[in-house]
Design an enzyme around this catalytic site. Structure first.
Site, mmCIF file in Angstrom:
data_model
loop_
_atom_site.group_PDB
_atom_site.id
_atom_site.type_symbol
_atom_site.label_atom_id
_atom_site.label_comp_id
_atom_site.label_asym_id
_atom_site.label_seq_id
_atom_site.Cartn_x
_atom_site.Cartn_y
_atom_site.Cartn_z
ATOM 1 N N THR A 319 0.840 -1.202 0.000
ATOM 2 C CA THR A 319 0.000 0.000 0.000
ATOM 3 C C THR A 319 0.871 1.248 0.000
ATOM 4 O O THR A 319 0.633 2.194 -0.754
ATOM 5 C CB THR A 319 -0.922 0.009 1.228
ATOM 6 O OG1 THR A 319 -1.752 -1.155 1.202
ATOM 7 C CG2 THR A 319 -1.811 1.244 1.229
ATOM 8 N N GLN A 349 -6.214 -2.181 -2.568
ATOM 9 C CA GLN A 349 -5.557 -0.939 -2.161
ATOM 10 C C GLN A 349 -4.701 -0.390 -3.308
ATOM 11 O O GLN A 349 -3.863 -1.116 -3.852
ATOM 12 C CB GLN A 349 -4.674 -1.156 -0.940
ATOM 13 C CG GLN A 349 -5.431 -1.611 0.291
ATOM 14 C CD GLN A 349 -5.412 -3.117 0.474
ATOM 15 O OE1 GLN A 349 -5.428 -3.854 -0.511
ATOM 16 N NE2 GLN A 349 -5.407 -3.569 1.719
ATOM 17 N N GLN A 371 -10.170 2.148 -3.626
ATOM 18 C CA GLN A 371 -9.808 1.832 -2.249
ATOM 19 C C GLN A 371 -8.478 2.503 -1.904
ATOM 20 O O GLN A 371 -7.513 2.412 -2.668
ATOM 21 C CB GLN A 371 -9.707 0.325 -2.052
ATOM 22 C CG GLN A 371 -9.397 -0.075 -0.617
ATOM 23 C CD GLN A 371 -9.479 -1.574 -0.386
ATOM 24 O OE1 GLN A 371 -10.004 -2.309 -1.210
ATOM 25 N NE2 GLN A 371 -8.975 -2.022 0.756
ATOM 26 N N ASP A 372 -8.450 3.195 -0.752
ATOM 27 C CA ASP A 372 -7.230 3.837 -0.246
ATOM 28 C C ASP A 372 -6.703 4.922 -1.189
ATOM 29 O O ASP A 372 -5.501 5.005 -1.457
ATOM 30 C CB ASP A 372 -6.130 2.798 -0.007
ATOM 31 C CG ASP A 372 -6.411 1.901 1.184
ATOM 32 O OD1 ASP A 372 -7.490 2.040 1.781
ATOM 33 O OD2 ASP A 372 -5.565 1.054 1.506
ATOM 34 N N ASP A 393 -12.333 3.121 2.659
ATOM 35 C CA ASP A 393 -11.271 3.772 3.446
ATOM 36 C C ASP A 393 -10.477 4.767 2.607
ATOM 37 O O ASP A 393 -9.249 4.838 2.705
ATOM 38 C CB ASP A 393 -10.308 2.718 4.012
ATOM 39 C CG ASP A 393 -10.998 1.649 4.829
ATOM 40 O OD1 ASP A 393 -12.097 1.916 5.350
ATOM 41 O OD2 ASP A 393 -10.449 0.535 4.937
ATOM 42 N N ARG A 461 -14.588 4.307 9.703
ATOM 43 C CA ARG A 461 -14.481 3.157 10.602
ATOM 44 C C ARG A 461 -13.100 3.181 11.258
ATOM 45 O O ARG A 461 -12.146 3.725 10.689
ATOM 46 C CB ARG A 461 -14.724 1.841 9.869
ATOM 47 C CG ARG A 461 -13.769 1.545 8.726
ATOM 48 C CD ARG A 461 -14.046 0.167 8.136
ATOM 49 N NE ARG A 461 -13.149 -0.158 7.031
ATOM 50 C CZ ARG A 461 -12.955 -1.378 6.561
ATOM 51 N NH1 ARG A 461 -13.583 -2.404 7.116
ATOM 52 N NH2 ARG A 461 -12.135 -1.586 5.544
ATOM 53 N N TRP A 463 -9.736 2.220 12.035
ATOM 54 C CA TRP A 463 -8.610 1.409 11.589
ATOM 55 C C TRP A 463 -7.686 1.073 12.755
ATOM 56 O O TRP A 463 -7.156 -0.030 12.854
ATOM 57 C CB TRP A 463 -7.864 2.167 10.490
ATOM 58 C CG TRP A 463 -6.665 1.502 9.929
ATOM 59 C CD1 TRP A 463 -6.402 0.161 9.880
ATOM 60 C CD2 TRP A 463 -5.538 2.142 9.321
ATOM 61 N NE1 TRP A 463 -5.196 -0.071 9.268
ATOM 62 C CE2 TRP A 463 -4.640 1.118 8.917
ATOM 63 C CE3 TRP A 463 -5.204 3.472 9.055
ATOM 64 C CZ2 TRP A 463 -3.433 1.404 8.281
ATOM 65 C CZ3 TRP A 463 -4.008 3.746 8.416
ATOM 66 C CH2 TRP A 463 -3.138 2.727 8.030
#
Length: 555
Positions: A319, A349, A371-372, A393, A461, A463
Site C-alpha cells: 500500500t 488498495q 480503495q485507499d 477507506d 471506521r 482502523w
C-alpha cells in the site's frame, strides 16, 4: 510497606494528573512514579534508570536517546536483509524498502528532537508543537513498517524476526511521546472568536504571487491567467521557476526531472521553487524526497494537468509503495492538479496520493482512486477546495489534517463492499493526530448515484485503537447510512476512538439514529473549535505564506 505503597500510589496519581504544570514537572521523582503517566508503565520502568530521582525532562531525554539507538538497530537489521543475495519475494523486498525509508525518517526526526530538548526544560509553544508532531509521526512510521512486513505473502521468517523487537520498539516510542508531552507540551490552546478570524482571513485569505518579471511573463504566457485574484497586499515568495511540458516547450518533459532539479534543504524564508506543469496527461510516478523542501507545483487546472498511475496491492505493490504521487519534503504546495490511480476497485488498495510532508497544502486539486485513494500518512496537512474520489477507506492515515471546502465523492465499490470515507490511524492516545472535515460537501459520484442506494456509505471506521475523526459544518447527502459509522471488527476501538459531529447539514446529517458507541459524540462549538485550522494544525503560523484561501476557525 503498606504505608509506603500508598504514598507512591498517591504521588503517581498526583503527577499523572498535574504534569502539565511546569513547576510540578521540575520536581525530581522516581521512574516508577513517572512511568505511571505513560501507556506502558511496566515497560517504562524496565528502560528508565531506577536508582535515582530525576525530573520528567531528564527521563524524556533518556527515553528519546534510547529510541534513537533502537531505531538505528532496526534500520541496520532492515539493511542487512536487503543485502541478502536472493530468496526474498518481491513483496517482501518492497516492504523492507518501505521500512528503510520510514526508519530513515525516524532517525532524522529523533535526532532533530534531541537537538531541540537536549539542553532545555522549556520550549516555545510552536517548538513543542513541532516536536510533538515529529514524535507522533515516528510512531506512525514504525507502525506502517511493521504492518507492511506482517502483510507480506508468502509469509517469511523475517516476520518472526521483527515481530517481538518491533513490539518493544512501539512501546518505547509511546513512552517517549508520553514523557515529552507531559513535560513539554502546554495545555490545549484556546480557539479564537469569529471577528478575529475574519480579520486574519481578510489579511491573508488571497495573496499575490511574487516572482521575477521574467518568470511572471513565462507563467502568464503559458497559463493565460494569474494564480489567484490578489487582495490584502500580501505576497507569496517564489525564488525560482521551471516549466514542465510533455510536448517539449518547457524546461523539462517530465515532472520527476523538474523535481530532481529543485534545490535541496531550502528554508521557508528563501521562498518556493515553483514547478509549473503545463496541461496534459503525465504517466509517471512522482516522488518528492525529504530534502526537496518548499516546492510549489502548479498545473493548468483539475482534469487539465493530470498525473496518473495504476500500481496496486493486487499487482504486488505494498500500500505504501503504490502511490502515483508521494511527497515527504516539508512545505509542499500543490495547486490546480489532478492526481489519480486508475487501478480500479478490483485491484484493492491502490493509493493515488501519499502525503508525509509537514506543513503541506493542496488547493483546487482532484485526487481520484477507489480503495485507499488518499493516504494522509503523517505530519500536519491542509486540503482546500479539493475533489476526493474513492470507495473503501479512501481517506486514511494518521496525519493531523484539515479538509476545508472540499468535495468528497464516494464511488461504486466492488459487489458486496460498502463505502467508508475515512479510516483514521491514530494508534496512541498521546498522538496529536486526527482527521477534521470542515464545510465539505459529501455527495455520491455518478456511478454510485446510479446504484440507487443499494451500496451503503459510512463516514468512517476505526482502523486503529485511537482513531479520531470529526465532521463539522459539512453537507451530507442521503447516501450516508443513518448509523453514520461502521465497525472495523467486532467491538474493536469502540470505547477508545473519538468520532464527533458538529452542526452538519443535509439529509444524511441527522444524528438521531447514529451509533451509540462510547467514543462517538455530538459536540458543541466549544469542542469543535479544537479541530479548526488554527488549533488543530497551527495553520495561522504557516498557511499565510502559501497564499491559499482558508478559514482559521469555525465558520
Amino acid at each position: 510497606m503498606a504505608s509506603m505503597h500508598s504514598t507512591i500510589c498517591f504521588l503517581s496519581l498526583f503527577l499523572a494528573l498535574h504534569f502539565f504544570s511546569p513547576s510540578l514537572a521540575k520536581i525530581s521523582t522516581s521512574s516508577d512514579a513517572i512511568c505511571n503517566s505513560t501507556p506502558y508503565p511496566f515497560f517504562c520502568q524496565s528502560i528508565l534508570p531506577n536508582n535515582q530521582s530525576s525530573t520528567i525532562y531528564d527521563y524524556a531525554r533518556f527515553s528519546i536517546r534510547h529510541s534513537l539507538e533502537t531505531t538505528s538497530h532496526f534500520l541496520s537489521l532492515v539493511n542487512s536483509y536487503l543485502t541478502l543475495p536472493n530468496g526474498l519475494s518481491q513483496p517482501t523486498i518492497r516492504a523492507l524498502k518501505d521500512c528503510q525509508s520510514l526508519l530513515g525518517l525516524n532517525m532524522d526526526f529523533l535526532s532533530t528532537t534531541i537537538q531541540s530538548i537536549d539542553s532545555t526544560d522549556t520550549l516555545q509553544s510552536s517548538q513543542a508543537d513541532d516536536t510533538h508532531t515529529l514524535l507522533s509521526a515516528i510512531m506512525t512510521n514504525h507502525q506502517t513498517c511493521s504492518d507492511g512486513l506482517q502483510a507480506t505473502t508468502p509469509p517469511s521468517s523475517i516476520q518472526n524476526n521483527f515481530l517481538s523487537p518491533f513490539d518493544d520498539g512501539n512501546k518505547l516510542y509511546s513512552v517517549s511521546l508520553a514523557l515529552f508531552k507531559h513535560g513539554y507540551v502546554p495545555k490545549t490552546r484556546k480557539g479564537r472568536w469569529l471577528a478575529e478570524r475574519e480579520s486574519l482571513f481578510s489579511k491573508y485569505g488571497h495573496l499575490g504571487l511574487k516572482m521575477s518579471s521574467q518568470h511572471q511573463k513565462i507563467y502568464e504566457s503559458l497559463s493565460g491567467r494569474k494564480l489567484w485574484q490578489t487582495s490584502g497586499g500580501g505576497q507569496v515568495k517564489v525564488n525560482n521557476m521551471v516549466v514542465v511540458s510533455k510536448h517539449g516547450s518547457g524546461n523539462f518533459t517530465t515532472i520527476s526531472d523538474a523535481v530532481a532539479a529543485a534545490p535541496t534543504n531550502t528554508a521557508a524564508n528563501q521562498g518556493y521553487f515553483m514547478i509549473y506543469v503545463v496541461g496534459g496527461v503525465y504517466e509517471e510516478y512522482v516522488s518528492i524526497a525529504q530534502n526537496k523542501q518548499y516546492l510549489m507545483m502548479v498545473g493548468d487546472g483539475i482534469n487539465k494537468t493530470v498525473i496518473t498511475g495504476n500500481h496496486s496491492v493486487a499487482d504486488g505493490w505494498t500500500t505504501y509503495s503504490s502511490p502515483t504521487f508521494a511527497v515527504v519534503g516539508p512545505g509542499f504546495v500543490a495547486i490546480n492538479i489532478t492526481i489519480q490511480n486508475t487501478a480500479g476497485a478490483i485491484k484493492q488498495q491502490a493509493v493515488a496520493l501519499l502525503n508525509n510532508a509537514d506543513l503541506s497544502t493542496f488547493y483546487n486539486c482532484s485526487i481520484k482512486g477507489y480503495q485507499d485513494t488518499l493516504l494522509t500518512h503523517s505530519m500536519r496537512q491542509f486540503y482546500s477546495h479539493c475533489d476526493i474520489y474513492g470507495t473503501v477507506d479512501f481517506i486514511f492515515g494518521n496525519a493531523a489534517v484539515v479538509f476545508q471546502n472540499c468535495n468528497v465523492y464516494p464511488r461504486l465499490p466492488m459487489q458486496g463492499q460498502f463505502n467508508t470515507i475515512t479510516a483514521q490511524g491514530r494508534t496512541d492516545i498521546n498522538q496529536n493526530t486526527g482527521t477534521s472535515i470542515q464545510n465539505c460537501t459529501i455527495i455520491a459520484a455518478p456511478d454510485l448515484a446510479a446504484d440507487n442506494g443499494k451500496t451503503q456509505t459510512y463516514l468512517g471506521r476505526p482502523w486503529q485503537l485511537y482513531s479520531r475523526t470529526v465532521y463539522m459544518q459539512s453537507f451530507m447527502d442521503s447516501l450516508i447510512n443513518p448509523a453514520g459509522w461502521a465497525v472495523w471488527s467486532g467491538t474493536f476501538a469502540l470505547d477508545t476512538l473519538y468520532y464527533a459531529e458538529y452542526n452538519n447539514r443535509g439529509p444524511g446529517s441527522s444524528t438521531t439514529n447514529r451509533v451509540t458507541w462510547p467514543g462517538y459524540h455530538v459536540i458543541s462549538a466549544t469542542d469543535a473549535v479544537n479541530f479548526t485550522v488554527s488549533n488543530f494544525i497551527s495553520g495561522d503560523h504557516w498557511l499565510p505564506a502559501t497564499g491559499v484561501l482558508y478559514t482559521s476557525g469555525l465558520m
